[in-house]
Scaffold this active site. Structure first.
Site, PDB file in Angstrom:
ATOM      1  N   HIS A 137      45.647  24.364  15.490  1.00 19.67           N
ATOM      2  CA  HIS A 137      45.638  25.079  16.775  1.00 19.67           C
ATOM      3  C   HIS A 137      45.807  26.582  16.535  1.00 19.67           C
ATOM      4  O   HIS A 137      45.213  27.403  17.239  1.00 19.67           O
ATOM      5  CB  HIS A 137      46.782  24.598  17.668  1.00 19.67           C
ATOM      6  CG  HIS A 137      46.485  23.360  18.441  1.00 19.67           C
ATOM      7  ND1 HIS A 137      45.584  23.325  19.476  1.00 19.67           N
ATOM      8  CD2 HIS A 137      46.993  22.104  18.347  1.00 19.67           C
ATOM      9  CE1 HIS A 137      45.539  22.100  20.002  1.00 19.67           C
ATOM     10  NE2 HIS A 137      46.380  21.341  19.316  1.00 19.67           N
ATOM     11  N   ASP A 144      43.101  20.044  22.484  1.00 22.09           N
ATOM     12  CA  ASP A 144      43.649  18.828  23.090  1.00 22.09           C
ATOM     13  C   ASP A 144      42.891  18.628  24.393  1.00 22.09           C
ATOM     14  O   ASP A 144      42.921  19.500  25.276  1.00 22.09           O
ATOM     15  CB  ASP A 144      45.145  18.987  23.366  1.00 22.09           C
ATOM     16  CG  ASP A 144      45.951  19.129  22.088  1.00 22.09           C
ATOM     17  OD1 ASP A 144      45.516  18.582  21.050  1.00 22.09           O
ATOM     18  OD2 ASP A 144      47.006  19.781  22.120  1.00 22.09           O
ATOM     19  N   GLU A 201      47.096  10.395  18.236  1.00 22.32           N
ATOM     20  CA  GLU A 201      46.916  11.148  19.487  1.00 22.32           C
ATOM     21  C   GLU A 201      45.462  11.078  19.944  1.00 22.32           C
ATOM     22  O   GLU A 201      44.586  11.719  19.360  1.00 22.32           O
ATOM     23  CB  GLU A 201      47.323  12.620  19.290  1.00 22.32           C
ATOM     24  CG  GLU A 201      48.776  12.798  18.879  1.00 22.32           C
ATOM     25  CD  GLU A 201      49.129  14.254  18.606  1.00 22.32           C
ATOM     26  OE1 GLU A 201      48.245  15.131  18.744  1.00 22.32           O
ATOM     27  OE2 GLU A 201      50.296  14.515  18.247  1.00 22.32           O
ATOM     28  N   HIS A 204      43.698  14.720  20.659  1.00 25.30           N
ATOM     29  CA  HIS A 204      43.649  15.833  19.701  1.00 25.30           C
ATOM     30  C   HIS A 204      42.415  15.763  18.811  1.00 25.30           C
ATOM     31  O   HIS A 204      42.151  14.733  18.178  1.00 25.30           O
ATOM     32  CB  HIS A 204      44.908  15.819  18.830  1.00 25.30           C
ATOM     33  CG  HIS A 204      44.969  16.968  17.865  1.00 25.30           C
ATOM     34  ND1 HIS A 204      45.618  18.141  18.161  1.00 25.30           N
ATOM     35  CD2 HIS A 204      44.445  17.121  16.620  1.00 25.30           C
ATOM     36  CE1 HIS A 204      45.501  18.971  17.139  1.00 25.30           C
ATOM     37  NE2 HIS A 204      44.790  18.380  16.192  1.00 25.30           N
TER      38      HIS A 204
END
Length: 224
Positions: A137, A144, A201, A204
């Site tokens: 990130h 996301d 996740e 992501h």
């Protein structure tokens, strides 16, 4: 999982590392605001996605308190990425729109100084990447996201964003078929455009081409 309190000594160490990281981080060139076509920009330049497409949805959680940190860590909600990430997202979204869906963002580029803020709140690598090493990130190569219909209705992905448990895992197939199909659509589309997922996740995605980029720490201006 409960996180231990950070001792004063550790806080001093974190602060010292943060100051060093901010000095050492390689900031990207100043983000451009819809003046230059993407194909004329260097792939590592940062751009604001909303300047290049009106076909995305946004719910940038870390600019609110509606997140697992229970704290606002961005001054205002914006979604920046590197040019190469933006190009891939535009192509993925174009494909999805043909099927009746759009990408909705929860988080995009994250300044490394914000990574330190998050680490101070939750110093647990299971939930927050250690800011000394940084997150993708922080490189402008991770997003996301979820999917929504063209009318704006979010698809059911089985959990909310930042739900830390097995129900959010990609390899958990003990879920209703609709949820599995929604996740599959998102995953297969993103992978077709150069992104890869992480097992725990569903929201992501990392751009493969951004893995070796440098950590950045520029902060966007809040206009409102």
């Amino acid at each position: 999982m409960a996180c231990k309190d950070v001792t004063p000594k550790k806080k001093e160490t974190i602060k010292a590392k943060q100051e060093t990281m901010v000095k050492d981080t390689v900031a990207a060139s100043k983000p451009l605001r819809k003046t230059t076509p993407l194909h004329l920009l260097a792939d590592t330049t940062f751009v604001r996605l909303a300047d290049y497409s009106e076909d995305f949805y946004y719910d940038l959680r870390y600019a609110t308190t509606n997140n697992f940190l229970k704290s606002k860590v961005y001054d205002c909600p914006e979604c920046y990425t590197r040019v190469k990430t933006a190009k891939a997202l535009l192509k993925a979204n174009e494909e999805l729109m043909e099927k009746g869906f759009k990408i909705k963002f929860f988080d995009c580029y994250r300044p490394n100084s914000v990574q330190y803020k998050m680490w101070e709140i939750v110093p647990n690598p299971q939930y927050v990447a250690n800011p000394v090493k940084g997150s993708i990130h922080n490189k402008g190569g991770a997003v996301d996201i979820t999917l929504a219909t063209l009318e704006g209705r979010e698809l059911d992905m089985g959990t909310d964003f930042d739900f830390f448990g097995k129900r959010a895992y990609h390899d958990n197939y003990d879920l209703p078929q609709e949820i599995l199909e929604n996740r599959k659509l998102l995953k297969e589309t993103m992978e077709a455009h150069g992104f890869w997922s992480i097992r725990t996740e569903w929201w992501h995605y990392n751009l493969s081409a951004a893995t070796n980029d440098k950590i950045a720490n520029f902060k966007w201006e809040c206009t409102d």
